[in-house]
Write a protein that holds these residues in place. Structure first.
Motif, PDB file in Angstrom:
ATOM      1  N   ARG A 102      -0.262 -11.106  -8.306  1.00 31.53           N
ATOM      2  CA  ARG A 102      -2.018 -11.445  -8.858  1.00 31.53           C
ATOM      3  C   ARG A 102      -1.194 -11.194 -10.118  1.00 31.53           C
ATOM      4  O   ARG A 102      -0.523 -10.481 -10.921  1.00 31.53           O
ATOM      5  CB  ARG A 102      -2.800  -9.896  -8.821  1.00 31.53           C
ATOM      6  N   GLU A 150     -17.145  -5.346 -10.622  1.00 31.86           N
ATOM      7  CA  GLU A 150     -17.658  -5.514  -9.572  1.00 31.86           C
ATOM      8  C   GLU A 150     -19.088  -4.237 -10.130  1.00 31.86           C
ATOM      9  O   GLU A 150     -18.284  -3.797 -10.339  1.00 31.86           O
ATOM     10  CB  GLU A 150     -17.438  -5.293  -8.237  1.00 31.86           C
ATOM     11  N   ALA A 204      -5.546 -10.438 -12.746  1.00 31.45           N
ATOM     12  CA  ALA A 204      -6.513 -10.551 -11.882  1.00 31.45           C
ATOM     13  C   ALA A 204      -7.561  -9.510 -12.712  1.00 31.45           C
ATOM     14  O   ALA A 204      -7.576  -8.166 -12.562  1.00 31.45           O
ATOM     15  CB  ALA A 204      -6.416 -10.453 -10.078  1.00 31.45           C
ATOM     16  N   ARG A 261     -10.880  -7.821 -12.424  1.00 32.46           N
ATOM     17  CA  ARG A 261     -11.621  -8.303 -11.689  1.00 32.46           C
ATOM     18  C   ARG A 261     -12.734  -7.085 -11.800  1.00 32.46           C
ATOM     19  O   ARG A 261     -12.454  -5.723 -12.202  1.00 32.46           O
ATOM     20  CB  ARG A 261     -11.456  -7.863  -9.832  1.00 32.46           C
ATOM     21  N   ASP A 280     -13.734 -13.032 -11.572  1.00 34.03           N
ATOM     22  CA  ASP A 280     -12.498 -11.997 -11.432  1.00 34.03           C
ATOM     23  C   ASP A 280     -12.383 -12.896 -12.513  1.00 34.03           C
ATOM     24  O   ASP A 280     -12.181 -14.290 -12.346  1.00 34.03           O
ATOM     25  CB  ASP A 280     -11.429 -12.112 -10.054  1.00 34.03           C
TER      26      ASP A 280
END
Lengths: 391, 391, 391, 391
Positions: free
Chosen positions: C275, C282, C278, C280, C293
């Motif tokens: 990674r 949500e 990254a 990320r 992402d």
């Protein structure tokens, strides 16, 4: 005819497809309410010991040598043809003439002439209420059935483009052994008929249109391969020291026009390293788009052009909801299905049609339609890539 | 010639491509060590007010009316041609004859004849150390440059398949307005030349092979469109009440054979709803595969068939490492680049070649090669889809 | 004050962040209409030769030794602080007191006390129309700005869950060298403050809520690392034979409650092999969900629970449309942006706020809010993982 | 004991889990060579008509009322417990004491005390050769079994991070009806025990480590829900006009430390709109990383840090090769499996262990280990999020 509401089934062939069909006959009544109860009466083959072992493993009541005996039995209502394509016509026509319903694996036949004879037999049989269906099973993958439904509902409008690929890599290695699938006598054609047939059928099925002409190229990359002493599934062990000559295409690419005016591109190959069973379909219409890849078989991607520009985007639909085709019968949402579930759905639909006295789809005529496209591609390729019209 | 190590640049045209080129000339020396220092001397156009505004906005020292005046100036060493294709030949040939290096946007020209004239001019100029390059900029996306490197290194072996698509949706709506890109006089062709040219170039570049023949179809889905009163970028406002006639293709599909024996499929369309700028390339070789999609432009997918079967899989390479093409000059790993970075890389490579006295690539001859493929596709389509050989 | 509508800028520090800020100051006026024209007056540093080279490379009019001299100049209106966190408070407070606007890189400071002093200085300055902003730049990634907009519009309803991760791998290798980022004196903390700060800010920004308490763990996996003799970007060359002691966390994990009742999970690590950057996010709300992402920074995924069950799915929004934040200024749809574009957007927004006399966001108070969360995580971790309330 | 090599099976419960187990008992011998032949003797329940219908639909020889009668029959060797968690201890202990092997669905029990009693019973039974296994079925998803194998082989080195999430959305709608799964008496806990249990087990299984402590939060977002008059699968019809009180957690988030020093984050929720059954696992080690998402259950992503930096990247492994766990028994590569295949694999492994006289895994002790983690999370949450050690 079987007593009561039983549907006596006899299967011919018991390799890859035989195993998938057996699992479907066994499983369908466990998850779906069927109007007829399939009874797995007998499996037929040529080698007595092998067919006996297959009957035990796959769960058939009996093993018989020679498919002809299935046609003589009153307790068998349907013959399920899972053999290589060179035998389809003979078995299916005989079974229909004997008054047995027929489920025949694809491709319908190895030639247009054979397929035409099968369609003629199917039409005669239909007049007697005897039904014939060809096993383009991928139509029953829920995501694909949903794609068809969305097109029917007008959600993507008029079709502009179809992009259809069937990519595998199982013989990308030149040392992968010979098999009947590489022998034109048995298989009729290579990637074109084996896997290209599927994407031709799916393109026509999902769009509800037909191809009006094609231009295409075929290629064989590896001409000689080691002979295998035995085979299992699609692979085998190459240890004989002999080689065999590949007489079919390794790959096919072709373009087509759809009856509604759209353009279609097709590719079928067994030489796409890293793609294991990538059936990819993309359809662009005047009002939206669809995309599917069998490597993620529980997903359908849908773009609705009517959405607001700020939030429009391909929707990743996990096709496992009760609202989806075949949904609700299996597991809760998100608990995905696998390859063989489409075979179970095929049994469900076929049994429903038989019980209702309806013509199941895809019919032998649908299979012939695919065969004519494949034939046109072969003729185009043989002539160096010119246009062949499918009037 | 500019004094010292300056490279005086004059640009013709200042729309979409002019903005991208300006950003590149401005940015390249900030991140890369250049042997020559670009100096943004002047931008040329026809409308005095507009070119003046463009010069201010894009950062050029001067605005001039008429590209011819650029050729007369000693402080301009290079002419950067960012106009529509119908003017490329005239400007580029004159600039080369005036001893100016030329960077010319793609497609090289609107016809093979024009392109041939440009190649002749480039060859004459090269004898004088004057260089010409065509702007197939996507070659400089790091993931694509990495793809080329891996093919060169033999990492995917002999090429079996190329699958190349350029999918957009900017005129999928029939109410999208007319633009010069839909007028054959200006643009030469439609999707084929505008975006299909890119994927033809990329297919030949990455494989290091050429197409030996093609068969293809062109289609225009929407023939009449509202006239726009103004335009910005690729869109515009349609409010005139008049319509214009689309005289180019909306979509092109074609098949080709590669010089090494592989099969290639191509598609270029502006009617793929939901695909915004999807340049997709897949290459399958005898030893591995590559896949790229410009919608994830910092990624390259690579399958190495030599890997152990239990752990083989497409590797999702984030192409931002120092070990990658153009890597290290920008940001730490994972800090992705965008569309216009490829233009900056184009400047970097071009300036490096000029300083070293090398022929930059892609050359005008490379551009002509692409033009010949496009022309063959048009001839095939005009003849109903037959095979056209590119001897 | 600079004459007319110029905004004189002086920058302190010229490493990774300095390069990104320079590109932003240079680029913003080329793509956006700005009410003030930024003028890159001077860059300040300690090493005369190095700062001179930086000024040339990054495009500043002058190089000066010592940031203090920037405060004395009338032609500098804004000080852009790009140094390590241990110097932020001193520089920013002095600059504000000298009447200069301040853009300060994150984290705002290395301690809550410092951050509080900075907020006090910012509030005093604001009364004089002098503005302060902290550089949580990722807020200006279009996909993230769109996420915020959708939350504001109520498209996902009440927030139930935030899942926020910042994963890198640049020191996963134990032989990666020491750097100032691994030294508590300079950096304040490790992954927590460097990258965890970003995801804390983004979680609070997108939801429009604040964290009311946390529980967390910190871990240092590799305690001794080789000393680098030089450094470039985030990497360096380890060749001195000496080792240095890592005094910061390698990774941080923590849970939080949001002011609206939702649950949040956070992770920041530099040990996630593969990674690269990254980030990320949500967010699940009562009416929909969002996912992002940074490894696909031009995409936002949006699930609208109001959609029909048969066609609901995460929409993959390519955030490059004119309707999107910062859209239309750059390239046509699908021509993605890169990492540094968010810095350009930061300049655009900041200049707009300065011209309008508005407080830019995120303010120093926002930065202090993040600092308090980080501090609470450190206290929780120090106490073995207990709950720390942020009243 | 059953005669010969038969394994007589009696199942208790016939809802969602009963259907999955039935399919597994029926299917395992068709695809795998089993040393014992399972015989589906009887299914037990409380409602005579319902259990009779279930027996017919699911394919059991007999339907019996009351699970106790199964224990008295000589033709039943194994009791398969598919009831809600509040009945597991009573049934399983009695069955083991009666000398029947037990396969018990997860979570092992609703409390640690019950689970301890079950472990004690299992240990006593083991001394008699009677075996007990808990149904953490996801261990038998091929991609997850491959992940475990790669960790065992040292391919990712020492574990630094586990990131484990189980995300669903089936009650994100506040109008989704009450069910036994939302009633603490029946279910013990909510998302924590129902789905969190799976990711705790998987984290410990794949890493081969145990959690040494946790800190966590539980939340109930919707406290009152409409009562359903009937239920099917996980859904139901809410039409009674009454409401029921949710007495379990809707969501759980927790952090943990692994016995090898790594950090783990966990989340279990039924409120993640758009995530249908997203079991997501990521593991970062000192030598590589793994990632899995059940929404693409046939894929495992593997990053090998030993690869060359230019071509390193997460490999997307399609886990359908003969070299993969359970591979070769089903279909050719790329023909993916679905949810219930893991249950078939569970039967295969269990039968193999019984035939060989081995202890099957996961054992009841493994189930108790998971239960203790869940209990520690509940205690941490009840105490406001403090650290709870699992000595």
């Amino acid at each position: 005819m079987s007593a009561d509401n039983e549907l006596g089934v006899g299967m011919v062939g018991y390799a890859f497809m035989g195993a998938a069909h057996s699992q479907a006959w066994r499983t369908a009544p466990r998850f779906f309410g069927l109007a007829l109860a399939p009874r797995m009466r007998a499996v037929a083959g040529r080698d007595e010991a092998a067919v006996r072992a297959a009957a035990d493993r796959l769960g058939w009541d009996e093993a018989v040598v020679g498919w002809q005996s299935l046609l003589e039995r009153d307790d068998i209502d349907l013959v399920d043809v899972c053999t290589p394509g060179d035998t389809h016509a003979e078995i299916a026509v005989a079974a229909l003439e004997a008054g047995k319903h027929v489920l025949c694996e694809k491709p319908l036949a190895n030639s247009v002439a054979e397929a035409e004879a099968m369609v003629a037999a199917a039409e005669s049989a239909a007049a007697q209420g005897v039904r014939a269906m060809v096993g383009f099973t991928y139509r029953r993958v829920p995501a694909i059935a949903l794609a068809r439904r969305l097109v029917e509902q007008g959600r993507i409008g008029q079709v502009r483009h179809v992009r259809a690929q069937y990519l595998q890599d199982w013989i990308a290695d030149p040392q992968a052994p010979m098999s009947w699938r590489l022998d034109k006598q048995k298989a009729g054609s290579g990637a074109l008929g084996d896997i290209g047939a599927h994407v031709v059928d799916l393109a026509q099925y999902i769009t509800g249109e037909t191809l009006t002409g094609v231009t295409g190229l075929l290629e064989t990359f590896v001409h000689e391969r080691p002979e295998a002493s035995s085979s299992a599934g699609l692979s085998g062990v190459a240890d004989t020291g002999r080689t065999g000559t590949v007489t079919v295409d390794d790959a096919a690419v072709f373009l087509g026009k759809l009856s509604g005016g759209g353009l279609a591109t097709f590719e079928a190959t067994r030489f796409a390293w890293g793609r294991k069973n990538a059936i990819r379909l993309e359809i662009n219409g005047s009002a939206g788009s669809l995309a599917f890849d069998f490597e993620d078989m529980n997903l359908l991607h849908f773009y609705d052009a009517a959405e607001d520009a700020a939030t429009a985007g391909f929707r990743r639909i996990v096709v496992t909801e009760p609202e989806h085709p075949y949904g609700g019968a299996w597991w809760p949402p998100g608990h995905g299905l696998g390859y063989e579930h489409a075979f179970t759905h095929q049994v469900v639909d076929l049994v429903g049609d038989l019980a209702a006295g309806r013509q199941p789809t895809p019919s032998f005529a649908d299979g012939l339609g695919v065969q004519r496209v494949l034939d046109a591609v072969e003729r185009s390729a043989a002539a160096g890539g010119g246009w062949v019209s499918l009037a």
